[in-house]
Design a protein around this motif. Sequence first.
Motif, PDB file in Angstrom:
ATOM      1  N   GLY A  84      49.723 114.547  94.414  1.00  0.00           N
ATOM      2  CA  GLY A  84      50.265 114.731  93.377  1.00  0.00           C
ATOM      3  C   GLY A  84      49.526 114.089  92.207  1.00  0.00           C
TER       4      GLY A  84
ATOM      5  N   ALA B 297      55.017 115.193  87.462  1.00  0.00           N
ATOM      6  CA  ALA B 297      54.293 115.917  86.413  1.00  0.00           C
ATOM      7  C   ALA B 297      54.201 117.242  87.007  1.00  0.00           C
TER       8      ALA B 297
ATOM      9  N   CYS C 208      52.848 109.095  88.698  1.00  0.00           N
ATOM     10  CA  CYS C 208      54.122 108.764  88.341  1.00  0.00           C
ATOM     11  C   CYS C 208      54.912 108.052  89.672  1.00  0.00           C
TER      12      CYS C 208
ATOM     13  N   GLY D  79      49.484 111.207  90.972  1.00  0.00           N
ATOM     14  CA  GLY D  79      48.797 109.802  90.989  1.00  0.00           C
ATOM     15  C   GLY D  79      49.176 108.844  90.366  1.00  0.00           C
TER      16      GLY D  79
ATOM     17  N   CYS E  25      56.322 114.753  92.628  1.00  0.00           N
ATOM     18  CA  CYS E  25      55.717 114.455  91.841  1.00  0.00           C
ATOM     19  C   CYS E  25      56.339 114.897  90.388  1.00  0.00           C
TER      20      CYS E  25
END
Length: 348
Positions: A87, A104, A91, A89, A102
């Motif tokens: 994802g 985002a 959040c 990386g 994720c």
Amino acid sequence: MRATVLEGPRRVSVRDVPDPALPGPEGVVVAVEHTAICGSDLHLYHDAPTGTGIRLGHEAIGTVLEAGPRVRTAKPGDRVLVSGVIGCGVCGPCLAGQPNLCLAGKAAAFGTTPELPGGQAEAMAVPFADLFALPIPEGVSDEEAVLLTDILPTGYLGALRASIRPGATVVVVGLGPVGIMALQCASLFGPARILAVDMVPERLARAERLGAEPIDARMAPGSAQVLEATGGRGAECVIEAVGADATVADALACAATGGTVSIVGVNLSPAMAFPMGMVFLKSLTVRTVFAPVPGTWAALVPLVQSGRFHALADTFTHRMALDDAPEAYELFDSRADGVLKVLLAPKD
Ligand SMILES: NC(=O)c1ccc[n+]([C@@H]2O[C@H](COP(=O)([O-])OP(=O)(O)OC[C@H]3O[C@@H](n4cnc5c(N)ncnc54)[C@H](O)[C@@H]3O)[C@@H](O)[C@H]2O)c1
Ligand SMILES: [Zn+2]
Ligand SMILES: [Zn+2]
């Protein structure tokens, strides 16, 4: 370097592509030593829904060639296994090992988009390596490490999310590599019976060797046979590991009133006729999961190290060179020759 590329429906090639570059200061470049083909790759292979030119593969292990300055957990020369799914990386869910959630919206599997070239290649770039690449732990074989990149976590979550209590009856629909992982993980929760449904004789025989009761769906629908084997009640816990509309419907039909159906087969069908009335009248709990791979390692690595799963190495029935990927895809897709899973090695 050489990489496996999707050229169109049922056409893959292995060809020269540009070497991967370091994907930012938190990333690494990995020289791939072993990689595998997954049932998820077969979805792309069948009709190239993502378009052509995708560099395939999301199950890979290898040696770090280059590490960005902010990587703390791995350095050049370390051997790592790579999470099939990553994802953004940064959040909360990504930091907690659940890139599938994720925030985002960047959850993605390697080898499914042009932005994230896959691991069926001589090398791959891995962003946010502290989160998404795990130094291969002591006591974990290369085959087991490859399984930890995707399908063992998927099978584990499939079983965990089926709410199996000691003494339960479990059904696993689909005995490909993912179903076989789910079956072995279901055993961790102490079920009294596991009924295992497929259509391939070697896969049914393998499930029986692992302690399950085989159900051959070529004879009659799996659900009809499950109902017969359970006195008409169905099973409290069902794991679907195929991803076809028909098997999702059959998995729902296998479930007892009040039961749980845990779907790990990938089904992106926008048009599936969902049997809502049956799900409602049986008060079923239906769960799905797009595997949050890193979040499962804390549980699975000790289980692998302890030898709790004794049949993992047997998962790989065929070993081939990366350059033979076109034949390997054909073989895995055909389910011929007793194939369960193919291990590819760039250096063979
Ligand atoms: N949730 C995730 O994150 C995740 C991760 C990995 C794989 N997957 C998915 O899991 C699924 C299985 O993957 P795999 O590698 O085991 O693939 P596979 O294609 O080898 O296995 C599918 C199995 O289902 C069986 N099957 C097909 N139709 C059937 C029917 N009508 N009744 C009974 N059995 C039937 C096939 O014989 C085969 O053994 C795929 O959809 C894959 O995309 C999901
Ligand atoms: Zn996979
Ligand atoms: Zn994220």
